[in-house]
Design an enzyme around this catalytic site. Sequence first.
Site: not given
Length: 748
Positions: A336, A409, A437, A482, A630, A661
């Site tokens: 992705k 996102g 978010r 990030s 992830d 999560r």
Amino acid sequence: MTKPILTNSILTIPIKRLVVVGLGLIGGSLAAALKKASACQEVIGIARRSVTCADAVRLGIVDRAYLSIAEVAAELESGDVVFISVPTLSVEKILQEIVGCVDPQVTITDGASVKGSVIESVKRVYGLIPPQFVAGHPIAGSEQSGVEASDPDLYINHRVILTPTEETGAAHLELITGMWHAAGAEVLTMPVEEHDDVLAATSHLPHAIAYSLVDTLAHDSENENIFRYAAGGFRDFTRIASSDPVMWHDIMRANKSSVLSALNLFTDNLQRLSSAIEQEDGEYLLGVFTRAKAARDHFSKMLNKQAYSTNMQHSISYTVQPGGCVQGELRVPGDKSISHRSIMLGSLAEGITEVEGFLEGEDALATLQAFRDMGVVIEGPDSGRVKIHGVGLHGLQKPPGPLYVGNSGTSMRLLAGLLAGQIFDSELTGDESLTKRPMNRVANPLREMGAKITTAEGGRPPLNIKGGQVLNAINYTMPMASAQVKSCILLAGLYANGTTQVTEPAPTRDHTERMLTGFGYPVKRDGAMAQLSSGGALSSTFIEVPADISSATFFMVAAAIAPGSDVTLTHVGINPTRDGVISILTLMGADISLLNKRDVGGEPVADIRVKYAPLKGINIPEDQVPLAIDEFPALFIAASCAEGTTVLTGAEELRVKESDRIQVMADGLKILGVSAQPTADGIVIEGGVIGGGEVESHDDHRIAMSFTIAALRATAPIVVNNCANVMTSFPTFVGLAQQAGIALTVNE
């Protein structure tokens, strides 16, 4: 802005009498629908001709009928509804009959296609807009007309747009909303002006074109055989020219300004198309046709309440039977992250970029649509193949409206960096989940570069980005690891004066840096630092997208926890900034082999074979956390099946993903009988027995898939709710899971 009104189809305030003024298709169908639903005590019809009144009573459309509303006005009281169902320019005459005899407590509404005209008529007749009046427009109909065409099912799954004003009474609005819900319609609200502009473009303009086309060809003596030999396309398009001419005469006059604006825009574009055909401008023609096809397909899916991807439904749950194992050779969908970036950089490159293995999931398709909206010609996707006609770094065009990126996102954060350097204003919006978010993590460094960005409260979407700003390079040290923030700043750096440098506290995925290099744009990397300078250009290339290691993770964990399992996942990307899941599972004792290692388009790839082996709990090394961020929902399932305790720290990023999560997984694991204690930046899981139960995914695709594979070690069935968003990243998950040996049933 259009807003849905969500209530039950049962009227909270029951209608006593429905008075339908105008017993044609629209009015007669509403009368029939409410009688069928037993949603009112009595239906009264008003028509100009006695024969129409008699037919309506004979057909059971109404209980009684009259030639004038004055004949029943004295009976009407609060809880009764008058529905004016006549051509737009005839509404004022009916209002003049009503104003002197109908009580102010009676609710009045209409079904005219032009709301500005109706509101002006109300003001002229009443001198103001009375609270009892609720302007409305049912978006339904057929080529048939008259009371004989009345259909009680006409409004089922069709939209009704209400255009209440500030003066509209809340109780009257509630009554009309309930009335249309009882008829089976979806009810939305919209400002009057917006309604008329939207309808001019989507309804009035197509009708004008259809009438004009048929009229033109009908009077062309050289085309006498056109109607005789017309193909399906001509018949389908001109079907709407069989509608009521008087009604459309009224609509064109009543909505003159909006219709003319839409017609002028259309004729301008038609002239450009004519010139492109004459000059054999293939690029322009391909752009028109690909954009139009994509827009039409998207429109069809919106009408059917589908998303970009064809299988995404609004309400899906999984039921998974306990036990079993997974075996075989599997190919999961394309990565992705790389799919997103292939569209972005391919669009900004000069020349045509071809992509193989593109992930046709909801998130990546949202990115593709955003660049189409900014004028980029993109062919496909077709079985993972995409052809992007790049426009160069400065060739993007102002989109016609907000760029909607659904639940992605990645799309929003990376696009923010690119859009900060454009000359046009833009807005980035998303679905309900994405609007919760945080976006200041990209907005703040972009502001340091000179961008002007506003957000909703708390730094959340939508993002409004002011175009034409001068950006200056920055040296940015990220407070939190990030890849999305790093990529956003680097992409903005393409447009910033000077050299932009980003330093990360821990390694994150480096797909952006690798792909920029693949497009011929120099990026300097030195340990935790990445930098680039503006002034360069991207050149088109070929991209082969490897299988997504995040998607492969679910089957890696499935094989690791289920005795008898032996799975090989082919052509999986093993980028060293993404392989944390392999390292963590190996530390836990998993039997993992990397076979056929190779390099594809600058990305390392391998076939991953996983065989069952007993797992043990570990303290997950913090340096591996960013490399598997992830994959942790699936790793939590592995920890639940391991002997001993697994401790995760340094993973606060998990709390601001599609869901929290850490908390969501902890809640679900507790339901299944697993000891899971969330902490501020991680979780402590005691391995043990997984029971059965019903768990919530909170519309988070990775949560849904993780609890699905948990059933392999469960003692009873597991039901996972709200699984539709699996389509965002893994559209073939269900089929592959069933193929591999997971007893999964989809409940729609």
